[in-house]
Design an enzyme around this catalytic site. Structure first.
Site, PDB file in Angstrom:
ATOM      1  N   ALA A   1      40.303  38.504  39.383  1.00 51.87           N
ATOM      2  CA  ALA A   1      40.901  39.566  39.411  1.00 51.87           C
ATOM      3  C   ALA A   1      40.408  40.719  40.078  1.00 51.87           C
ATOM      4  O   ALA A   1      41.015  41.467  40.823  1.00 51.87           O
ATOM      5  CB  ALA A   1      41.467  40.169  38.092  1.00 51.87           C
TER       6      ALA A   1
ATOM      7  N   GLY B   1      36.715  40.542  41.586  1.00 54.60           N
ATOM      8  CA  GLY B   1      36.133  39.885  42.878  1.00 54.60           C
ATOM      9  C   GLY B   1      37.290  39.494  43.928  1.00 54.60           C
ATOM     10  O   GLY B   1      37.051  39.905  45.167  1.00 54.60           O
TER      11      GLY B   1
ATOM     12  N   ASN C   1      32.111  45.192  33.723  1.00 57.43           N
ATOM     13  CA  ASN C   1      32.184  46.121  32.855  1.00 57.43           C
ATOM     14  C   ASN C   1      30.961  46.301  32.080  1.00 57.43           C
ATOM     15  O   ASN C   1      30.310  45.046  31.843  1.00 57.43           O
ATOM     16  CB  ASN C   1      33.515  45.756  32.022  1.00 57.43           C
ATOM     17  CG  ASN C   1      34.658  46.352  32.555  1.00 57.43           C
ATOM     18  OD1 ASN C   1      34.860  47.420  33.418  1.00 57.43           O
ATOM     19  ND2 ASN C   1      35.645  45.582  32.516  1.00 57.43           N
TER      20      ASN C   1
ATOM     21  N   LYS D   1      32.954  54.704  32.465  1.00 59.29           N
ATOM     22  CA  LYS D   1      33.514  53.957  32.251  1.00 59.29           C
ATOM     23  C   LYS D   1      33.944  53.276  30.957  1.00 59.29           C
ATOM     24  O   LYS D   1      34.998  52.965  30.581  1.00 59.29           O
ATOM     25  CB  LYS D   1      33.109  52.646  33.113  1.00 59.29           C
ATOM     26  CG  LYS D   1      33.933  51.437  33.466  1.00 59.29           C
ATOM     27  CD  LYS D   1      35.352  51.844  34.520  1.00 59.29           C
ATOM     28  CE  LYS D   1      35.976  50.494  35.016  1.00 59.29           C
ATOM     29  NZ  LYS D   1      36.355  49.725  33.980  1.00 59.29           N
TER      30      LYS D   1
ATOM     31  N   ASN E   1      37.104  51.686  28.577  1.00 61.21           N
ATOM     32  CA  ASN E   1      37.132  50.297  28.201  1.00 61.21           C
ATOM     33  C   ASN E   1      36.928  49.887  26.621  1.00 61.21           C
ATOM     34  O   ASN E   1      37.503  48.961  25.926  1.00 61.21           O
ATOM     35  CB  ASN E   1      35.819  49.548  28.958  1.00 61.21           C
ATOM     36  CG  ASN E   1      36.121  49.195  30.423  1.00 61.21           C
ATOM     37  OD1 ASN E   1      35.495  49.426  31.185  1.00 61.21           O
ATOM     38  ND2 ASN E   1      37.514  48.516  30.434  1.00 61.21           N
TER      39      ASN E   1
END
Lengths: 311, 311
Positions: A13, A15, A105, A192, A196
């Site tokens: 999704a 890369g 992530n 981030k 997440n």
């Protein structure tokens, strides 16, 4: 114009989306593939996106790292649950001037990559993007796309903005991707996580989309509390995430198209969850500074239970 | 010999079980029923139990409180989600010497009952029992059965052991039920929550039995943490729950037959969950003493979300 050459390790999704954009803009891009190798080497890549669908009928697809010529930038876009493969995958892919862009992530991965290729070769990338792989070589980009990049130094010392960061940004911008340059990897990684940790975690535990979570008053309040706990984690290493940043994330998510998080997709497909990188490492890093994050730890424990039942 | 006369308000898994035992031991017992009235007035009650199955073909079943003669003890065994009915139900059921035994889970209910019938008429009962209603007038008792009773005084002052507590205990013991006398309702209520909060909450959020929860290392650790947070709640009102009590609850539950908690059964049947009594009231009572319980609050918020999606 794209100047660096690229190898994309893990063309899913994330890369697949960014690698395709670089190739479409004229970049030299190599894709290391595993399950999709056969399909992609024959059919190329298909990207659906609100910014315009496109296909790349021919891509440089590889099944073995030994067959890939060393490139300037190696983009690590695997699920972190496959990072045990990196000690074998990375060394053949680099040359003297190469560096590795950790496009994953979670926290603490750059340190692991540095052990393999040396700290001076490591950079982190935080993608703020909604993108799913919906079939072999078939990516559906839904929303957003901005990447934040930052250099890595041991113990998360801040480096400032380097020349290669600017060059990398220029490449991605040629491909129509907005890039933000960060002087401090650690604050960017924690920022981030503000998104997440609550959304990935709660979407799995409560079987819900971002839209369902945000529509519920108690849940919105819990999400905000957990975000504040993430900020507390950042603060344990003297990084300040202001209240306004948390408010911005809440507003973004409310406006976002209803989204099944990547962790929820993994869960629904019976895949292992990226619990270590996104939950366990932040807990450990905060604990090193003597800070306990009880809500994040509880979410971690709930996910570990569900993951063990699921796999 | 059972000496008091009883009215059981809510003849489900708990009220049906204890009321039946009292009647079998010769007690005068009235049952207030709602959905099961027709069935029970015609067919009586059926109790399955490892201590011996039995039937009561004839019971004093009522649909309306006005038809029930006042009795010595009114046992409130409704789900707490129906407690808004108590102001109408209780006054017709009592006489001068009556008292109300609050046989429910959670905290803060005695105070509500005291507002209706006066504090001097209120006693609390904590049931340590695994029992389910599996059909109209059909109770399946699985394990345990001990009741702890304690007097109520405003602001949870401790009263000591009263004469009517001993009389009540004698009645239940005639019916083969072990009774523990507690001098302090508040500590006993918090002790009960040590079990109810983690197991009821996590069984719903994680779709799991007590056995599945206890078999997972991370989950056992989370359950213990949450139990310690319950003890922190008790401590906020100067009640001490020792570590050994927590250890005892963990051992009990490991030895227990695999059990779907009452809250999980309610959830699976689409019924409203007893979130206010078991989660919200303890959080409020601890907050009054300035103590924050982050894991219990998070569990509360997760349950509120799931309950709202479920009903």
């Amino acid at each position: 114009m794209v100047n660096f050459s690229y190898t994309i390790v893990g063309a899913g999704a994330i890369g697949g989306f960014y690698g395709s954009r670089l190739q479409r803009a004229g970049g030299k891009v190599h894709f290391l593939l595993h399950s999709d190798y056969q399909h992609v080497s024959q059919n190329g890549l298909l990207i659906e996106s609100p910014e315009g669908n496109f296909t790349l009928p021919e891509v440089n697809a590889y099944r073995n790292v030994g067959d890939i010529p060393p490139s300037d930038v190696v983009v690590v876009a695997l699920k972190t649950t496959n990072n045990h493969l990196l000690p074998k995958l990375l060394p053949p892919l680099i040359k003297d001037t190469s560096f590795v862009l950790v496009m994953q992530n979670g926290l603490g991965i750059e340190e692991e990559v540095a052990k393999i290729v040396g700290a001076q070769r490591v950079m982190g990338a935080m993608c703020f993007v909604c993108s799913n792989k919906i079939g072999p070589g078939h990516i559906r980009h839904l929303d957003y796309g901005t990447i934040t990049i930052a250099e890595y130094l041991p113990n998360y010392q801040s480096v400032g903005i380097t020349q290669r960061m600017r060059q990398l940004a220029a490449d991605f911008e040629s491909a129509g991707i907005e890039v933000l340059l960060s002087e401090d990897l650690l604050i960017s990684r924690w920022q981030k996580l503000v998104w997440n940790i609550p959304y990935n975690g709660l979407s799995v535990v409560l079987d819900a989309t971002t839209e369902q979570l945000m529509a519920d008053r108690e849940m919105r309040s819990l999400i905000e509390q957990i975000m504040q706990e993430v900020a507390l984690g950042a603060q344990s290493w003297n990084r300040l995430i202001p209240e306004s940043f948390i408010e911005k994330m809440l507003v973004y998510t409310t406006k976002m198209k209803p989204y099944r998080t990547s962790m929820k997709i993994d869960y629904d497909l019976g895949r292992p969850l990226e619990i270590e990188a996104i939950f366990s490492n932040p807990l450990k890093i905060a604990a090193k500074a003597g800070v306990n994050l009880p809500q994040i730890r509880m979410l971690y424990q709930q996910l570990k239970f569900l993951d063990a039942q699921n796999c």
